[in-house]
Enzyme design. Structure first.
Site, PDB file in Angstrom:
ATOM      1  N   LEU A   1     -15.065  34.640  17.474  1.00  0.00           N
ATOM      2  CA  LEU A   1     -14.575  33.468  16.751  1.00  0.00           C
ATOM      3  C   LEU A   1     -15.543  33.047  15.655  1.00  0.00           C
ATOM      4  O   LEU A   1     -15.436  31.942  15.125  1.00  0.00           O
ATOM      5  CB  LEU A   1     -14.350  32.299  17.724  1.00  0.00           C
ATOM      6  CG  LEU A   1     -13.172  32.432  18.701  1.00  0.00           C
ATOM      7  CD1 LEU A   1     -13.082  31.206  19.603  1.00  0.00           C
ATOM      8  CD2 LEU A   1     -11.849  32.634  17.972  1.00  0.00           C
TER       9      LEU A   1
ATOM     10  N   THR B   1     -11.422  58.127  18.836  1.00  0.00           N
ATOM     11  CA  THR B   1     -10.230  57.291  18.623  1.00  0.00           C
ATOM     12  C   THR B   1      -9.189  58.108  17.868  1.00  0.00           C
ATOM     13  O   THR B   1      -9.439  58.533  16.736  1.00  0.00           O
ATOM     14  CB  THR B   1     -10.615  56.035  17.824  1.00  0.00           C
ATOM     15  OG1 THR B   1     -11.612  55.339  18.573  1.00  0.00           O
ATOM     16  CG2 THR B   1      -9.418  55.133  17.595  1.00  0.00           C
TER      17      THR B   1
ATOM     18  N   LYS C   1     -11.030  51.528   9.606  1.00  0.00           N
ATOM     19  CA  LYS C   1     -10.367  52.840   9.776  1.00  0.00           C
ATOM     20  C   LYS C   1      -9.225  52.745  10.802  1.00  0.00           C
ATOM     21  O   LYS C   1      -8.128  53.263  10.571  1.00  0.00           O
ATOM     22  CB  LYS C   1     -11.448  53.825  10.237  1.00  0.00           C
ATOM     23  CG  LYS C   1     -10.993  55.104  10.858  1.00  0.00           C
ATOM     24  CD  LYS C   1     -12.172  56.020  11.130  1.00  0.00           C
ATOM     25  CE  LYS C   1     -12.858  55.815  12.461  1.00  0.00           C
ATOM     26  NZ  LYS C   1     -12.128  56.245  13.628  1.00  0.00           N
TER      27      LYS C   1
ATOM     28  N   CYS D   1     -15.238  51.345  12.588  1.00  0.00           N
ATOM     29  CA  CYS D   1     -14.044  51.377  13.452  1.00  0.00           C
ATOM     30  C   CYS D   1     -12.895  50.498  12.958  1.00  0.00           C
ATOM     31  O   CYS D   1     -11.798  50.993  12.719  1.00  0.00           O
ATOM     32  CB  CYS D   1     -14.428  50.965  14.865  1.00  0.00           C
ATOM     33  SG  CYS D   1     -15.759  51.974  15.520  1.00  0.00           S
TER      34      CYS D   1
ATOM     35  N   GLU E   1     -13.085  55.019  24.172  1.00  0.00           N
ATOM     36  CA  GLU E   1     -14.316  54.249  24.416  1.00  0.00           C
ATOM     37  C   GLU E   1     -14.199  52.881  23.746  1.00  0.00           C
ATOM     38  O   GLU E   1     -13.527  52.727  22.738  1.00  0.00           O
ATOM     39  CB  GLU E   1     -15.541  55.036  23.937  1.00  0.00           C
ATOM     40  CG  GLU E   1     -15.553  55.418  22.458  1.00  0.00           C
ATOM     41  CD  GLU E   1     -15.958  54.281  21.570  1.00  0.00           C
ATOM     42  OE1 GLU E   1     -16.649  53.389  22.079  1.00  0.00           O
ATOM     43  OE2 GLU E   1     -15.576  54.277  20.390  1.00  0.00           O
TER      44      GLU E   1
HETATM   45  C1  UGA Z   1     -15.685  47.671  17.583  1.00  0.00           C
HETATM   46  C2  UGA Z   1     -15.115  47.099  18.894  1.00  0.00           C
HETATM   47  O1  UGA Z   1     -15.649  45.787  19.113  1.00  0.00           O
HETATM   48  C3  UGA Z   1     -15.482  48.002  20.077  1.00  0.00           C
HETATM   49  O2  UGA Z   1     -14.854  47.509  21.262  1.00  0.00           O
HETATM   50  C4  UGA Z   1     -14.951  49.417  19.779  1.00  0.00           C
HETATM   51  O3  UGA Z   1     -15.290  50.315  20.832  1.00  0.00           O
HETATM   52  C5  UGA Z   1     -15.567  49.903  18.485  1.00  0.00           C
HETATM   53  O4  UGA Z   1     -15.205  49.011  17.410  1.00  0.00           O
HETATM   54  C6  UGA Z   1     -15.014  51.279  18.219  1.00  0.00           C
HETATM   55  O5  UGA Z   1     -13.814  51.408  18.011  1.00  0.00           O
HETATM   56  O6  UGA Z   1     -15.759  52.266  18.346  1.00  0.00           O
HETATM   57  P1  UGA Z   1     -18.082  47.704  16.412  1.00  0.00           P
HETATM   58  O7  UGA Z   1     -17.419  48.412  15.278  1.00  0.00           O
HETATM   59  O8  UGA Z   1     -19.379  48.217  16.912  1.00  0.00           O
HETATM   60  O9  UGA Z   1     -17.108  47.652  17.687  1.00  0.00           O
HETATM   61  O10 UGA Z   1     -18.302  46.211  15.909  1.00  0.00           O
HETATM   62  P2  UGA Z   1     -17.877  44.738  16.379  1.00  0.00           P
HETATM   63  O11 UGA Z   1     -18.967  44.125  17.163  1.00  0.00           O
HETATM   64  O12 UGA Z   1     -16.535  44.733  16.958  1.00  0.00           O
HETATM   65  O13 UGA Z   1     -17.827  44.019  14.949  1.00  0.00           O
HETATM   66  C7  UGA Z   1     -16.887  44.444  13.967  1.00  0.00           C
HETATM   67  C8  UGA Z   1     -16.964  43.552  12.742  1.00  0.00           C
HETATM   68  O14 UGA Z   1     -16.508  42.241  13.048  1.00  0.00           O
HETATM   69  C9  UGA Z   1     -18.370  43.395  12.186  1.00  0.00           C
HETATM   70  O15 UGA Z   1     -18.336  43.453  10.770  1.00  0.00           O
HETATM   71  C10 UGA Z   1     -18.794  42.020  12.694  1.00  0.00           C
HETATM   72  O16 UGA Z   1     -19.771  41.396  11.901  1.00  0.00           O
HETATM   73  C11 UGA Z   1     -17.468  41.286  12.627  1.00  0.00           C
HETATM   74  N1  UGA Z   1     -17.427  40.100  13.514  1.00  0.00           N
HETATM   75  C12 UGA Z   1     -17.460  40.244  14.854  1.00  0.00           C
HETATM   76  C13 UGA Z   1     -17.309  38.840  12.953  1.00  0.00           C
HETATM   77  O17 UGA Z   1     -17.264  38.684  11.718  1.00  0.00           O
HETATM   78  N2  UGA Z   1     -17.248  37.753  13.779  1.00  0.00           N
HETATM   79  C14 UGA Z   1     -17.288  37.875  15.128  1.00  0.00           C
HETATM   80  O18 UGA Z   1     -17.192  36.820  15.827  1.00  0.00           O
HETATM   81  C15 UGA Z   1     -17.399  39.152  15.682  1.00  0.00           C
END
Ligand code: UGA
Length: 437
Positions: free
Chosen positions: A253, A129, A266, A263, A154
């Site tokens: 949600l 990124t 940052k 991610c 990605e």
């Molecule tokens: C995120 C993006 O979802 C990916 O599409 C992206 O490729 C990735 O960053 C990246 O840039 O490499 P990730 O960091 O693995 O993926 O995690 P997420 O599943 O997006 O969750 C991020 C945060 O949001 C976590 O702390 C999670 O607990 C929180 N979250 C997520 C919530 O609090 N509620 C939700 O409904 C969903």
């Protein structure tokens, strides 16, 4: 544009972190011949025998399988990987710099290192990124007319990275030149995903904009949850209604203790820095970030309130240290942000996580299983949504605790069942017996 499914290609991946390792293993899985390079010898030696340093479901199996078939190999140093490659993926880290900007030193160093080692016609792909304009900067460093630079961000999520790669909702290929774009898009041809062809800057921007939008959605949800607590609404019903509108979408949600990981924090800061550098006042993104910091404080405030207004001398059992379920990653974990605040306010914290066990934090002691964390605790707090926490023996936990009190910052547990067991149970976005004024 019709994407031709190309013959398997020779692919080099520079950097065997989360993104590089998943990209390399999955590219091998779909038939390409992959050499994956990393600078850390010890990591490469482990990978060469199929020992995966991260917790990522399914990754170990495909690494082992493709090592055995010869489709995948690991080497020390980019120089050993790129000479015969048709496509070179740059998957090196882009950490947050002191000023919030993405630190591109590893991208630039890798580009410099490989610039004279590639055969004519090789396509270099930025997968890390990176801020808008990085493809141009890499092209200037490589400085060869016979090498094209493509942006192919990605969209993998930790914990589901392998299935995300193999079943993508879309593949984004940003290029200035059609041949190079077709070559990179063709690598993914067998996956049958929609391919979005853009220029390099739009591809780079898409990645930041997508992450920033998702983070904004979550900050919004957490703010609505807080308001629900004040006005006597139930956030789970509110989100069901909102999510059933296809323009909003049912995913992302769930309220939580704040968003984190390697991610969102940052990338939102890097996008804000990019906006500032270009004299754009991205006020909404700043609010998204600030709201998330406030969410950590709000969670601590709820816990403090449940414990009678002070944390001094209280023992808090925390279940969950990873930034979300399905990963061992604690980088920028909301759980850690909350725990830091609890400790600073005078609490003793014992944490348990089924996978993320390496975290070291002054004042945090770790339990090897959830029951010993709960032993003698004044409150049990859920900070990561591991499904197994829902299957614990809460009768036993109630006997172990100093008082039967739970704060569920992931809205994971069955509150009614816990109340029947004698627990006082509180979660996000719902307050019972609220007098609405
Ligand atoms: C995120 C993006 O979802 C990916 O599409 C992206 O490729 C990735 O960053 C990246 O840039 O490499 P990730 O960091 O693995 O993926 O995690 P997420 O599943 O997006 O969750 C991020 C945060 O949001 C976590 O702390 C999670 O607990 C929180 N979250 C997520 C919530 O609090 N509620 C939700 O409904 C969903």
């Amino acid at each position: 544009m019709q994407i031709e499914v190309l013959e398997p290609r020779s692919v080099a991946v520079v950097g065997a972190g989360y993104v590089g390792l998943t990209t390399g293993a999955c590219m091998a899985e779909i038939g390409h011949s992959v050499i994956c390079a990393d600078t850390i010898r010890e990591k490469v030696e482990r990978l060469q025998v199929g020992d995966i340093p991260i917790h990522e479901p399914g990754l170990s199996d495909i690494v082992t399988k493709n090592l055995a078939s010869g489709h995948l190999s690991f080497v020390v140093g980019a120089a050993a990987a790129v000479a015969d490659a048709d496509v070179v993926f740059l998957c090196v880290p882009t950490p947050q710099g002191d000023d919030g900007r993405a630190d591109l030193q590893y991208v630039y160093a890798a580009a410099k290192e490989i610039s004279q080692l590639m055969k004519p016609g090789t396509v270099v792909v930025n997968k890390s990124t990176v801020p808008v304009g990085t493809a141009d900067a890499v092209a200037a460093i490589i400085d060869r007319d016979d090498i094209e630079i493509v942006s192919n961000p990605e969209f993998l999520r930790e914990g589901t990275a392998v299935s995300d790669f193999l079943n993508p909702e879309r593949v984004v290929v940003g290029a200035q030149e059609t041949q190079a774009a077709a070559r990179v898009a063709g690598l993914y041809g067998t996956l049958g995903a929609p391919i979005h062809l853009t220029d390099t800057r739009s591809a780079e921007m898409s990645k930041y904009a997508a992450n920033a939008f998702l983070a904004t959605k979550l900050s919004f949800v957490n703010e609505v949850a807080t308001l629900c607590e004040s006005v006597g609404a139930d956030v789970s019903d509110v989100m069901k209604v909102m999510g059933s509108d296809s323009r909003i979408g049912a995913q992302f949600l769930s309220p939580g203790p704040g968003w984190g990981g390697s991610c969102f924090p940052k990338d939102t800061r890097a996008l804000l820095a990019l906006a500032n550098d270009n004299e754009c006042d991205f006020e909404m993104l700043r609010s998204t970030i600030d709201s998330n910091e406030s969410q950590f404080d709000r969670v601590v405030g709820r816990i403090t309130g449940l414990l009678g207004g002070s944390l001094v001398g209280k023992k808090i059992a925390v279940l969950g240290l990873a930034f979300k379920a399905g990963t061992d990653d604690t980088r920028d974990s909301p759980a850690i942000a909350v725990i830091r605040r609890l400790i600073a306010d005078g609490a003793t914290v014992v944490g348990y996580d089924p996978v993320a066990q390496d975290v070291v934090l002054e004042g945090l002691s770790k339990a090897v299983e959830p029951y010993s964390a709960a032993d003698g605790a004044d409150i049990l707090v859920i900070l990561t949504e591991w499904a197994e926490f829902g299957k614990l023996d809460f009768g036993k936990i109630s006997e172990l605790m100093n008082q039967a009190l739970i704060f569920d910052a992931r809205n994971l547990l069955a509150g009614e069942d816990l109340k029947e067991l004698g627990f006082e149970y509180a979660s996000l976005g719902v307050t019972e017996n609220v007098a609405v004024s």
